[in-house]
Design a protein around this motif. Structure first.
Motif, PDB file in Angstrom:
ATOM      1  N   MET A  86      48.481  57.915  56.377  1.00  0.00           N
ATOM      2  CA  MET A  86      47.905  58.349  57.650  1.00  0.00           C
ATOM      3  C   MET A  86      47.804  59.879  57.668  1.00  0.00           C
ATOM      4  N   ASP A  87      48.759  60.534  57.006  1.00  0.00           N
ATOM      5  CA  ASP A  87      48.711  61.985  56.873  1.00  0.00           C
ATOM      6  C   ASP A  87      47.471  62.388  56.057  1.00  0.00           C
ATOM      7  N   THR A  88      47.213  61.657  54.978  1.00  0.00           N
ATOM      8  CA  THR A  88      46.017  61.929  54.170  1.00  0.00           C
ATOM      9  C   THR A  88      44.750  61.708  54.995  1.00  0.00           C
ATOM     10  N   ALA A  89      44.684  60.581  55.685  1.00  0.00           N
ATOM     11  CA  ALA A  89      43.501  60.283  56.509  1.00  0.00           C
ATOM     12  C   ALA A  89      43.319  61.371  57.555  1.00  0.00           C
ATOM     13  N   ASN A  90      44.419  61.796  58.142  1.00  0.00           N
ATOM     14  CA  ASN A  90      44.374  62.835  59.171  1.00  0.00           C
ATOM     15  C   ASN A  90      43.875  64.164  58.603  1.00  0.00           C
ATOM     16  N   LYS A  91      44.364  64.511  57.417  1.00  0.00           N
ATOM     17  CA  LYS A  91      43.933  65.769  56.795  1.00  0.00           C
ATOM     18  C   LYS A  91      42.444  65.742  56.483  1.00  0.00           C
ATOM     19  N   VAL A  92      41.975  64.620  55.984  1.00  0.00           N
ATOM     20  CA  VAL A  92      40.547  64.490  55.669  1.00  0.00           C
ATOM     21  C   VAL A  92      39.726  64.590  56.955  1.00  0.00           C
ATOM     22  N   ALA A  93      40.191  63.936  58.019  1.00  0.00           N
ATOM     23  CA  ALA A  93      39.483  63.988  59.301  1.00  0.00           C
ATOM     24  C   ALA A  93      39.436  65.421  59.830  1.00  0.00           C
ATOM     25  N   GLN A  94      40.582  66.098  59.769  1.00  0.00           N
ATOM     26  CA  GLN A  94      40.656  67.477  60.279  1.00  0.00           C
ATOM     27  C   GLN A  94      39.785  68.422  59.466  1.00  0.00           C
ATOM     28  N   MET A  95      39.856  68.263  58.155  1.00  0.00           N
ATOM     29  CA  MET A  95      39.065  69.112  57.260  1.00  0.00           C
ATOM     30  C   MET A  95      37.578  68.952  57.552  1.00  0.00           C
ATOM     31  N   ALA A  96      37.149  67.698  57.711  1.00  0.00           N
ATOM     32  CA  ALA A  96      35.731  67.443  57.997  1.00  0.00           C
ATOM     33  C   ALA A  96      35.361  68.078  59.340  1.00  0.00           C
ATOM     34  N   HIS A  97      36.237  67.916  60.310  1.00  0.00           N
ATOM     35  CA  HIS A  97      35.970  68.468  61.640  1.00  0.00           C
ATOM     36  C   HIS A  97      35.852  69.993  61.584  1.00  0.00           C
ATOM     37  N   GLU A  98      36.813  70.631  60.875  1.00  0.00           N
ATOM     38  CA  GLU A  98      36.813  72.101  60.762  1.00  0.00           C
ATOM     39  C   GLU A  98      35.542  72.623  60.112  1.00  0.00           C
ATOM     40  N   ARG A  99      35.028  71.852  59.172  1.00  0.00           N
ATOM     41  CA  ARG A  99      33.837  72.317  58.443  1.00  0.00           C
ATOM     42  C   ARG A  99      32.544  71.788  59.052  1.00  0.00           C
ATOM     43  N   GLY A 100      32.683  71.150  60.212  1.00  0.00           N
ATOM     44  CA  GLY A 100      31.492  70.681  60.921  1.00  0.00           C
ATOM     45  C   GLY A 100      30.744  69.568  60.207  1.00  0.00           C
ATOM     46  N   ILE A 101      31.499  68.752  59.447  1.00  0.00           N
ATOM     47  CA  ILE A 101      30.867  67.665  58.681  1.00  0.00           C
ATOM     48  C   ILE A 101      30.961  66.366  59.468  1.00  0.00           C
ATOM     49  N   ASP A 102      29.894  65.597  59.413  1.00  0.00           N
ATOM     50  CA  ASP A 102      29.800  64.356  60.166  1.00  0.00           C
ATOM     51  C   ASP A 102      30.543  63.244  59.424  1.00  0.00           C
ATOM     52  N   LEU A 103      31.816  63.047  59.744  1.00  0.00           N
ATOM     53  CA  LEU A 103      32.620  62.036  59.058  1.00  0.00           C
ATOM     54  C   LEU A 103      33.533  61.339  60.053  1.00  0.00           C
ATOM     55  N   VAL A 104      33.552  60.037  59.979  1.00  0.00           N
ATOM     56  CA  VAL A 104      34.464  59.249  60.806  1.00  0.00           C
ATOM     57  C   VAL A 104      35.626  58.809  59.920  1.00  0.00           C
ATOM     58  N   ALA A 105      36.827  59.259  60.206  1.00  0.00           N
ATOM     59  CA  ALA A 105      38.012  58.874  59.419  1.00  0.00           C
ATOM     60  C   ALA A 105      38.910  57.980  60.270  1.00  0.00           C
ATOM     61  N   VAL A 106      39.259  56.832  59.725  1.00  0.00           N
ATOM     62  CA  VAL A 106      40.065  55.849  60.465  1.00  0.00           C
ATOM     63  C   VAL A 106      41.216  55.380  59.574  1.00  0.00           C
ATOM     64  N   GLY A 107      42.382  55.190  60.150  1.00  0.00           N
ATOM     65  CA  GLY A 107      43.530  54.678  59.408  1.00  0.00           C
ATOM     66  C   GLY A 107      43.775  53.204  59.687  1.00  0.00           C
ATOM     67  N   VAL A 108      44.281  52.509  58.669  1.00  0.00           N
ATOM     68  CA  VAL A 108      44.652  51.098  58.813  1.00  0.00           C
ATOM     69  C   VAL A 108      46.119  50.984  58.416  1.00  0.00           C
ATOM     70  N   PRO A 109      46.981  50.515  59.316  1.00  0.00           N
ATOM     71  CA  PRO A 109      48.411  50.534  59.001  1.00  0.00           C
ATOM     72  C   PRO A 109      48.785  49.471  57.970  1.00  0.00           C
ATOM     73  N   LYS A 110      49.705  49.805  57.109  1.00  0.00           N
ATOM     74  CA  LYS A 110      50.240  48.892  56.104  1.00  0.00           C
ATOM     75  C   LYS A 110      51.540  49.447  55.605  1.00  0.00           C
ATOM     76  N   THR A 111      52.628  48.738  55.732  1.00  0.00           N
ATOM     77  CA  THR A 111      53.836  49.044  54.962  1.00  0.00           C
ATOM     78  C   THR A 111      54.853  47.938  55.144  1.00  0.00           C
ATOM     79  N   ILE A 112      55.368  47.463  54.042  1.00  0.00           N
ATOM     80  CA  ILE A 112      56.403  46.429  54.113  1.00  0.00           C
ATOM     81  C   ILE A 112      57.659  46.966  54.798  1.00  0.00           C
TER      82      ILE A 112
END
Lengths: 430, 430
Positions: free
Chosen positions: B117-143
C-alpha cells in the motif's frame, strides 16, 4: 453349552498414516460379522496397552463412530507405540499371555510395519511354543512402503503409502505456485520428506510433474551425494530457470544432524537437533545462489501422515479391505500370516488380497529399486511413476465439517475391567 | 474519434496467500466489463515487472483460465516481489512513468499488505505531483492480518487470513490425532506458525478447540516468555495429560536464530539458520520431559499460504469481491484509495466493501489486541475466537483433478512488446 467365543485384541504399532484407522475399521466391522469372534478390544497404544492391561472395548462403541474412523487420520483413537518386545524379556511375554488368558483372548491382530510384524510373529511363535490357542495375524501399514520384498511378491505396496504419495504430488504442485510467485525473493524452496532410509516418499514428488516441466530436484537417501554437488546442481537449475524446488529425504546423509533414537534404535529425524533441509538451506545461503534472494525450507514432518485431506481414495479402500482380510484370516484360524495386497497382473490397475507368512515379512525389508533412480541422482524414472501413479486416486475424500471444524471419530473411553495386578513393561523400568 | 481507453496494470507484492489469485480474478473479470478500461496487464513479479517492462497480457488469456485462478493458490500466475521503492530512487520512479506512458497505462492496482500500500501510495503521489493522469488503487492482501488499525475501522480483516486461520484450525485437529496416537514415543509436538511479529496466525490454532479440551498451548511473539517458562508449562501439561501440542509463532523471541533479512528489512524466518520450533524442541529434549519420549516439531512454512485445500470459502468470496471493488474504484477514477472489507454491525456475520485512503493504511499497522492474550501467556481468549471463527467458512473448496493431479490455472506467456530500452531496477544494481 458351547464355550464363549474367544475375544480379539487389535493394536497398532509404529508411525501412523492417514488411513491406518481404515484398516482398524475394516477389521472391526468384519469381525463383528463373524460369529466365532467375541468382544473386540483395542490395545491402548499397541502392545504397551496389552502389557498394561489397557483394553478399549471397540464392540461397545457406536457403529457411527467406528464408521467415522474412515475419515479420521493417524492413531488417536486407539493409539500406537514404539515398544519393542526383546527376545530375552520373558516377563513381558508371560504378561501378554496372562492378559490374553484373563480376557479370554484367542485372536491378536497387529497393524504396522516390519517391526510390528516381528512383534506379531514373536507373539504367534511364543503362543505356539507354549501350546496356547492363539491366532496371530498381521495387518500391513507403513507410509514408507518398505514392508516386504523388492520383487513386490510379498506385498505390492502398503496402505498409507498411496496417501503420502498423494500428499507429495499435490504439495509440490502447490509449492510450485509459491516458488514461481515468490522466486525474486526466495528462488529456492527446499521441502523435506519423511522416510529414514528408503526413498518412496520423496520419490512421489515426481508424480506432481511426470512430464518434467518444473524445476524440480529430488534427492533420496539411497544415493550418496555431497552438499557441494547439490549446490552445483541447484545453481545450474537457477541459471536455467531462475528458481528451484528441491525435495530431500529426511535421511539424506549430508552431515551430522544430532539425531535421537527411538526404542527400536531408529533415528527420529523430527527430534534431531537440526534437519537435513535446514542444513542444506544454510549451506546454500552461505555458499551463495546463482540468482538474487535466499533459499528457504519447509519441514512438514508428521503432517504427511496425519493429514486426512490428501488421503488417496484408492488407499482408503485398500486399507479397509486388507483389514477385512485380516479379520477373515483370524476367523478362519490362519495364525502366523499377514494379510497382503497384490497387484493384478493386467494393464489396468487393480489388486487382490491374500496372505503371506509373518516370518517372511518380519525378516525381509524392501529396498527402493536402484534402477528407479536416474543417473544424475536427482530424479526418479518413468518406471517408478508407472508403479506409483495409480496409488494416489482421482477423487477427494469428503470430510464432514461441524461449525468450521472437522468432525472426526470420537470413541468413548470404555475400557475392560482390569483383572490382574499392575505391571510395568520391562523396557519402561528405571 | 475518442482516444483509446487507458490500460490497466495490476500487480502483486509481498508473500502470497491461497486466495490472492481470487482478488486478481475479481479485478480482471470486473475490469473487463468496464468500457473505460482498455487492456489489462499483469506486472510480472509486481513492481519489478513494471520497472523491467514485463507486462503479461491478461485480457488475451482464456476466460476459463482466468476463472481457474479461483482455485489456484499463491502467486505463480503473475508473480509477486519484495521490491521496495525508496524515496530517493528517482530513476525507478521516472522509469515507472515511462512504462506507463509507453503502454498508455491510466490505472495501477497493487495487491498486497502495508508495504505494498506504501508502494501504491508513492506511485499515486508521484503521478499527482507530476500532473500525470493515473488512477492508483490498492487491494488488501496478507495472511498476517496486520494491515489497518487495531480498531478494525480501516479494514476488518485482510483476504488471505481466513484461509490461513482455517489451515491452523484443521491442522491442529489432525495433529491432535497424531499426538494422541504417538504420544508414548513423541509426547510433545511443536508446530511453528507464520507471522513475524503479529499473532493472528498462531492464535487461529485455538479455533481447533474453542472449548479447550485439547492439551494445546499457543505462544505468540507479542508476549515475552523464556524457554524455562515454556519448559515448565509443557511439563505441567505432560503431568496432567501425558502429551502436549505447542504452537509457536515463528517470531517468538527465545534466542538467536541466525536470521536473514529481505529487501524491506524484514526477517525471513524460513531462511534463518535455525527455527524457533527447532530451538524449542532441542531445549525441551535437552532439559528433559516429565514423561518418556521426545519432543518433535513440524515447520510447515510456506505451505500455510500456498495450500489451496484449506482455503476458506468465506475468504475466497471476499477476496474476489474486494478485487471487484478495486476495479470499480479504478473505473470511477477514485485514485489513492484501497478497497476494504468492513464487518456489518449485526450479530450474524456479514461484510460490506468500501474504500479507505491509501496514506492511512500505508502508515498504520494493526496490532494483536493485548486483551486477546490470556494472562498465562499461552492461549487466546474467547473474544478472539468470536472475531476469527466466522472467517474460516463451512465448506471445502472443490478443486478439479486431472489424472491424479490438481488442475490449476495455466496462463499463456503473452507479454506486451517491449518498447523501451532495457532497465535494471536500482536496487538490483551491483
Amino acid at each position: 453349552m458351547s464355550p464363549a467365543p474367544k475375544n480379539l485384541i487389535v493394536a497398532q504399532s509404529g508411525g501412523p498414516s492417514p488411513v491406518i484407522n481404515n484398516s482398524l475399521r475394516g477389521l472391526v466391522e468384519a469381525s463383528r460379522d463373524f460369529g466365532g469372534i467375541g468382544t473386540i478390544y483395542g490395545g491402548w497404544h499397541g502392545i504397551e496397552g496389552v502389557l498394561k492391561e489397557e483394553l478399549l472395548d471397540l464392540s461397545s462403541q457406536s457403529p457411527d463412530e467406528i464408521a467415522r474412523l474412515r475419515i479420521t487420520p493417524a492413531a488417536g483413537s486407539i493409539g500406537t507405540c514404539r515398544y519393542k518386545l526383546r527376545d530375552h524379556q520373558n516377563e513381558d511375554f508371560d504378561r501378554i499371555l496372562d492378559v490374553f488368558k484373563a480376557h479370554n483372548v484367542g485372536y491378536f491382530c497387529y497393524i504396522g510395519g516390519n517391526d510390528s510384524m516381528d512383534t506379531a510373529n514373536k507373539v504367534a511363535q511364543m503362543a505356539h511354543e507354549r501350546g496356547i490357542d492363539l491366532v496371530a495375524v498381521g495387518v500391513p501399514k507403513t507410509i514408507d512402503n518398505d514392508v516386504g520384498d523388492s520383487e513386490f511378491k510379498l506385498i505390492d505396496h502398503t496402505p498409507g503409502y498411496g496417501s503420502v504419495a498423494r500428499y507429495w504430488s499435490h504439495m509440490v504442485q502447490f509449492a510450485n505456485e509459491e516458488n514461481a510467485g515468490s522466486s525474486p525473493a526466495d528462488p529456492v524452496l527446499v521441502l523435506q520428506a519423511m522416510g529414514r532410509r528408503i526413498g518412496f516418499i520423496p520419490a512421489a514428488a515426481r508424480l506432481a510433474d511426470p512430464e518434467r516441466k518444473l524445476p524440480l530436484q529430488i534427492y533420496l537417501a539411497e544415493r550418496e551425494i555431497s552438499i557441494e554437488q547439490i549446490h552445483d546442481q541447484v545453481n545450474d537449475q537457477l541459471r536455467r530457470d531462475g528458481r528451484a524446488i528441491v525435495v530431500v529425504s529426511e535421511g539424506l546423509k549430508i552431515g551430522d544432524l544430532g539425531e535421537r533414537k527411538d526404542s527400536f534404535g531408529h533415528t527420529q529425524f523430527s527430534s534431531s537437533e537440526i534437519t537435513v533441509a535446514q542444513k542444506l538451506v544454510n549451506e546454500l545461503n552461505r555458499r551463495g545462489l546463482a540468482v538474487k534472494g535466499s533459499a528457504r525450507c519447509n519441514v512438514p514432518g508428521t503432517d504427511q501422515r496425519h493429514n486426512m485431506i490428501y488421503a488417496s481414495t484408492v488407499d482408503l479402500e485398500e486399507a479397509y479391505k486388507v483389514g477385512q482380510k485380516a479379520a477373515r484370516l483370524a476367523a478362519e484360524g490362519e495364525s502366523g500370516f499377514m494379510a497382503t495386497i497384490l497387484r493384478n497382473d493386467v494393464p489396468e490397475y487393480g489388486v487382490h488380497y491374500d496372505k503371506v507368512p509373518l516370518p517372511e515379512v518380519a525378516n525381509s525389508e524392501r529396498e527402493f529399486l536402484e534402477s528407479w533412480i536416474t543417473d544424475d541422482g536427482m530424479d526418479v524414472t518413468d518406471e517408478f511413476v508407472r508403479y506409483a501413479a495409480p496409488l494416489v486416486g482421482e477423487d477427494w475424500v469428503s470430510i464432514p465439517m461441524n461449525r468450521g471444524r472437522v468432525r472426526l471419530a470420537q470413541l468413548q473411553p470404555l475400557f475392560a475391567d482390569q483383572l490382574l495386578a499392575k505391571y510395568t513393561p520391562q523396557a519402561d523400568r528405571e
